[in-house]
Enzyme design. Structure first.
Site, PDB file in Angstrom:
ATOM      1  N   HIS A 199     -21.304  32.001 -14.626  1.00 30.13           N
ATOM      2  CA  HIS A 199     -21.141  30.561 -14.369  1.00 30.13           C
ATOM      3  C   HIS A 199     -20.461  29.905 -15.548  1.00 30.13           C
ATOM      4  O   HIS A 199     -20.809  30.180 -16.685  1.00 30.13           O
ATOM      5  CB  HIS A 199     -22.510  29.886 -14.181  1.00 30.13           C
ATOM      6  N   LYS A 230     -19.779  37.639  -8.579  1.00 22.55           N
ATOM      7  CA  LYS A 230     -19.871  36.209  -8.234  1.00 22.55           C
ATOM      8  C   LYS A 230     -19.511  35.360  -9.452  1.00 22.55           C
ATOM      9  O   LYS A 230     -20.095  35.525 -10.525  1.00 22.55           O
ATOM     10  CB  LYS A 230     -21.295  35.868  -7.792  1.00 22.55           C
ATOM     11  N   LYS A 252       1.402  10.193  -0.307  1.00 27.67           N
ATOM     12  CA  LYS A 252       2.430  10.039   0.728  1.00 27.67           C
ATOM     13  C   LYS A 252       3.858  10.003   0.185  1.00 27.67           C
ATOM     14  O   LYS A 252       4.784  10.381   0.875  1.00 27.67           O
ATOM     15  CB  LYS A 252       2.151   8.775   1.549  1.00 27.67           C
ATOM     16  N   ASP A 303       2.505   7.880  11.180  1.00 32.20           N
ATOM     17  CA  ASP A 303       1.889   6.543  11.203  1.00 32.20           C
ATOM     18  C   ASP A 303       2.709   5.583  12.057  1.00 32.20           C
ATOM     19  O   ASP A 303       2.170   4.826  12.866  1.00 32.20           O
ATOM     20  CB  ASP A 303       1.799   5.957   9.775  1.00 32.20           C
TER      21      ASP A 303
HETATM   22  P1  NAP Z   1      -0.946  -0.425   0.146  1.00 36.45           P
HETATM   23  O1  NAP Z   1       0.313   0.335   0.062  1.00 36.45           O
HETATM   24  O2  NAP Z   1      -1.837  -0.504  -1.029  1.00 36.45           O
HETATM   25  O3  NAP Z   1      -0.556  -1.940   0.593  1.00 36.45           O
HETATM   26  C1  NAP Z   1      -1.529  -2.949   0.641  1.00 36.45           C
HETATM   27  C2  NAP Z   1      -0.930  -4.203   1.254  1.00 36.45           C
HETATM   28  O4  NAP Z   1      -1.988  -5.162   1.407  1.00 36.45           O
HETATM   29  C3  NAP Z   1       0.124  -4.867   0.359  1.00 36.45           C
HETATM   30  O5  NAP Z   1       1.077  -5.478   1.182  1.00 36.45           O
HETATM   31  C4  NAP Z   1      -0.716  -5.899  -0.410  1.00 36.45           C
HETATM   32  O6  NAP Z   1       0.046  -6.977  -0.874  1.00 36.45           O
HETATM   33  C5  NAP Z   1      -1.639  -6.367   0.687  1.00 36.45           C
HETATM   34  N1  NAP Z   1      -2.871  -6.972   0.158  1.00 36.45           N
HETATM   35  C6  NAP Z   1      -3.884  -6.335  -0.460  1.00 36.45           C
HETATM   36  N2  NAP Z   1      -4.844  -7.227  -0.786  1.00 36.45           N
HETATM   37  C7  NAP Z   1      -4.408  -8.443  -0.357  1.00 36.45           C
HETATM   38  C8  NAP Z   1      -4.952  -9.739  -0.386  1.00 36.45           C
HETATM   39  N3  NAP Z   1      -6.149  -9.970  -0.930  1.00 36.45           N
HETATM   40  N4  NAP Z   1      -4.240 -10.754   0.149  1.00 36.45           N
HETATM   41  C9  NAP Z   1      -3.016 -10.535   0.716  1.00 36.45           C
HETATM   42  N5  NAP Z   1      -2.462  -9.317   0.777  1.00 36.45           N
HETATM   43  C10 NAP Z   1      -3.144  -8.280   0.239  1.00 36.45           C
HETATM   44  O7  NAP Z   1      -1.867   0.115   1.333  1.00 36.45           O
HETATM   45  P2  NAP Z   1      -1.397   0.734   2.743  1.00 36.45           P
HETATM   46  O8  NAP Z   1      -1.408   2.208   2.676  1.00 36.45           O
HETATM   47  O9  NAP Z   1      -0.152   0.055   3.172  1.00 36.45           O
HETATM   48  O10 NAP Z   1      -2.624   0.317   3.682  1.00 36.45           O
HETATM   49  C11 NAP Z   1      -2.822  -1.033   4.046  1.00 36.45           C
HETATM   50  C12 NAP Z   1      -3.895  -1.155   5.128  1.00 36.45           C
HETATM   51  O11 NAP Z   1      -3.493  -0.425   6.282  1.00 36.45           O
HETATM   52  C13 NAP Z   1      -5.245  -0.580   4.720  1.00 36.45           C
HETATM   53  O12 NAP Z   1      -6.259  -1.435   5.178  1.00 36.45           O
HETATM   54  C14 NAP Z   1      -5.317   0.743   5.433  1.00 36.45           C
HETATM   55  O13 NAP Z   1      -6.646   1.113   5.762  1.00 36.45           O
HETATM   56  C15 NAP Z   1      -4.538   0.431   6.701  1.00 36.45           C
HETATM   57  N6  NAP Z   1      -3.950   1.659   7.273  1.00 36.45           N
HETATM   58  C16 NAP Z   1      -4.383   2.011   8.513  1.00 36.45           C
HETATM   59  C17 NAP Z   1      -3.872   3.149   9.110  1.00 36.45           C
HETATM   60  C18 NAP Z   1      -4.363   3.538  10.469  1.00 36.45           C
HETATM   61  O14 NAP Z   1      -4.147   4.681  10.883  1.00 36.45           O
HETATM   62  N7  NAP Z   1      -4.955   2.618  11.217  1.00 36.45           N
HETATM   63  C19 NAP Z   1      -2.901   3.931   8.440  1.00 36.45           C
HETATM   64  C20 NAP Z   1      -2.466   3.523   7.176  1.00 36.45           C
HETATM   65  C21 NAP Z   1      -3.017   2.385   6.607  1.00 36.45           C
HETATM   66  P3  NAP Z   1       0.715  -6.946  -2.351  1.00 36.45           P
HETATM   67  O15 NAP Z   1       1.977  -6.170  -2.200  1.00 36.45           O
HETATM   68  O16 NAP Z   1       0.928  -8.372  -2.683  1.00 36.45           O
HETATM   69  O17 NAP Z   1      -0.283  -6.271  -3.253  1.00 36.45           O
END
Ligand code: NAP
Length: 451
Positions: free
Chosen positions: A54, A82, A232, A274
């Site tokens: 270990h 192991k 990603k 997506d």
């Molecule tokens: P990300 O790249 O971190 O982008 C986050 C986005 O949310 C940015 O546009 C950010 O704006 C905005 N944001 C965060 N906090 C905020 C606030 N308090 N007020 C206003 N805008 C705010 O994340 P992402 O990968 O795009 O994911 C975003 C959302 O999509 C998440 O909730 C995730 O769970 C969901 N999602 C769902 C799926 C699905 O299969 N259903 C797939 C992918 C993602 P700024 O640029 O100003 O920071």
């Protein structure tokens, strides 16, 4: 308890012909002396001897693992070697798999090699793929005897440990964090239902290791991967080819491995499921059957998901896309990438002036658990008859969707996007098998309800 008493119990166990005993490599000299003293033969004729090493602090390299295994083999051909080592990178699994492949699969030595901690979990789940003699599980969640152990029920029922063999192709979701991912439950249930010889693991992969990990995993027989945050974008560097829309989006979530048998090579193609998932869910909700063709679309958010939705909408024929984001410069930059049909604006501008639209899609994390009381838009900006989609799926009905429904809109939950992106991945990996979408949806609903 003294060391002699401890070893004495093991010698007693041998006398009673128990099936296995586990002796630390560093104690084997004393154990042999005690066997001699108590007139017990060594190696024990009726008991299988596990020799263990270990290291709770450091990962070991392939050559260090080999050196220890060969030393253990010196105590008899039936010795089970192991080794449990600390893991602080996804790459430590690769090292374990290579060591198992070399010594267990190819040389036929019985071996157990485990990388501990969350990073090492794949080495526990996929041990049998590389000839591992056994793995360790906790009796129940919360009762782990070593870091990273999976509980027995999950190991058997979710990961289907007993169905994994050296011929089983592996699939995985790569992310950090990855513990909360619903993909392993969804894909394993689907693989089981479709009677596929395949298994799907969660793999915590730190941002810096995506390229190295993916290439090494493919070398070791992984056939496909889902990729989530933060991989990603970085994982694209490991691909031989990118799907066109994924390339435009600048992010991917699916790795498809193709084998070219004649050339004995493998190639990797990156896709983004997506956008396809979100667009198909939204298009189904457009009542006149014309999908997004000619529609005026508003995309809230300019992050990873925002890019997928905005490019997706244009790829499906939207007439215009307005990107709305808290940081207006990101909205404008995305609009520039999208071309002449797109414009960018700030959240404040949208919420005070409003924009006419047919479809509104939210990809900001506003309204996501634990901030269910928030919505990215002022309710009176949503008009009756529009389609409103929220990528957030926890909770299933966000405040945005509730308010849209109250205003007579057709609403689409992020759960549909999640299920469909998984179904699209399944189709890419198993083109001849219909993805069991109903089962996928049920797994996700059960998971969300149990949260
Ligand atoms: P990300 O790249 O971190 O982008 C986050 C986005 O949310 C940015 O546009 C950010 O704006 C905005 N944001 C965060 N906090 C905020 C606030 N308090 N007020 C206003 N805008 C705010 O994340 P992402 O990968 O795009 O994911 C975003 C959302 O999509 C998440 O909730 C995730 O769970 C969901 N999602 C769902 C799926 C699905 O299969 N259903 C797939 C992918 C993602 P700024 O640029 O100003 O920071």
């Amino acid at each position: 308890m003294s060391e002699e008493d401890r070893l004495g119990i093991l010698v007693d166990a041998v006398k009673r012909r128990v099936s296995h005993i586990d002796v630390e490599l560093k104690a084997i000299g004393s154990f042999i002396d005690l066997c001699c003293e108590r007139k017990e033969p060594f190696p024990p004729p009726y008991t299988k001897l596990i020799l263990s090493h270990h290291d709770f602090n450091n990962p070991l390299t392939l050559s260090e693992l080999s050196e220890i295994i060969l030393k253990m083999r010196g105590y008899g051909p039936s010795v089970i070697a192991k080794i449990a080592m600390a893991a602080n990178s996804a790459m430590d699994n690769i090292c374990v798999f290579r060591a198992l492949q070399k010594h267990a699969l190819n040389d036929g030595y019985p071996c157990v090699i485990i990388a501990m901690g969350e990073f090492g979990q794949p080495s526990r789940i996929a041990a049998a793929k590389y000839g591992g003699y056994l793995t360790f599980a906790s009796v129940s969640e919360g009762n782990e005897s070593a870091p990273g152990q999976v509980d027995l029920q999950t190991l058997l029922n979710v990961f289907r440990f007993r169905s994994i063999s050296p011929s089983t192709p592996l699939y995985a979701v790569l992310g950090d964090p990855v513990k909360q991912s619903m993909s392993p439950a969804l894909h394993n249930a689907s693989m089981a239902l479709c009677e596929l010889d395949a298994a799907y693991l969660p793999a915590r992969v730190e941002a810096a290791s995506y390229v190295e990990f993916v290439r090494a995993a493919v070398d070791l027989g992984f056939k496909g991967m889902s990729v989530t945050i933060p991989g990603k974008v970085p994982v694209m560097d490991a691909m031989n080819e990118m799907d066109d829309v994924a390339k435009q989006i600048g992010a991917m979530n699916t790795v498809v491995v193709s084998e070219h048998e004649e050339l004995k090579t493998k190639s990797l193609k990156g896709y983004n499921t997506d956008w396809v998932a979100a667009m198909s869910a939204v298009e189904e909700a457009v009542k006149d059957g014309t999908g997004l063709n000619g529609k005026r679309v508003v995309c809230l958010g300019a992050g990873g998901a925002g890019r997928a939705l905005a490019f997706g909408a244009l790829a499906r024929g939207a007439a215009s896309v307005v990107v709305v984001n808290r940081s207006v410069e990101k909205a404008q930059a995305l609009a520039k990438d999208l071309g002449e049909k797109a414009t960018g604006m700030s959240m404040e501008e949208f919420n005070s002036n409003g924009v006419e639209f047919d479809v509104l899609m939210n990809s900001t994390s506003v309204g996501m658990f634990p901030n269910e009381g928030d919505s990215p838009v002022v309710a009176d900006k949503i008009c009756e008859g529009t389609v409103v989609f929220d990528a957030v799926y926890n909770p299933l009905q966000t405040k945005l969707l509730k308010e849209a429904e109250e205003r007579g809109c057709v609403t689409v939950s992020g759960m549909e996007m999640f299920v469909r992106q998984a179904a699209e991945q399944f189709k890419l990996w198993f083109p001849n098998v219909q993805p069991p979408v109903g089962t996928m949806r049920q797994v996700v609903l059960n998971k969300l309800k149990s949260k």
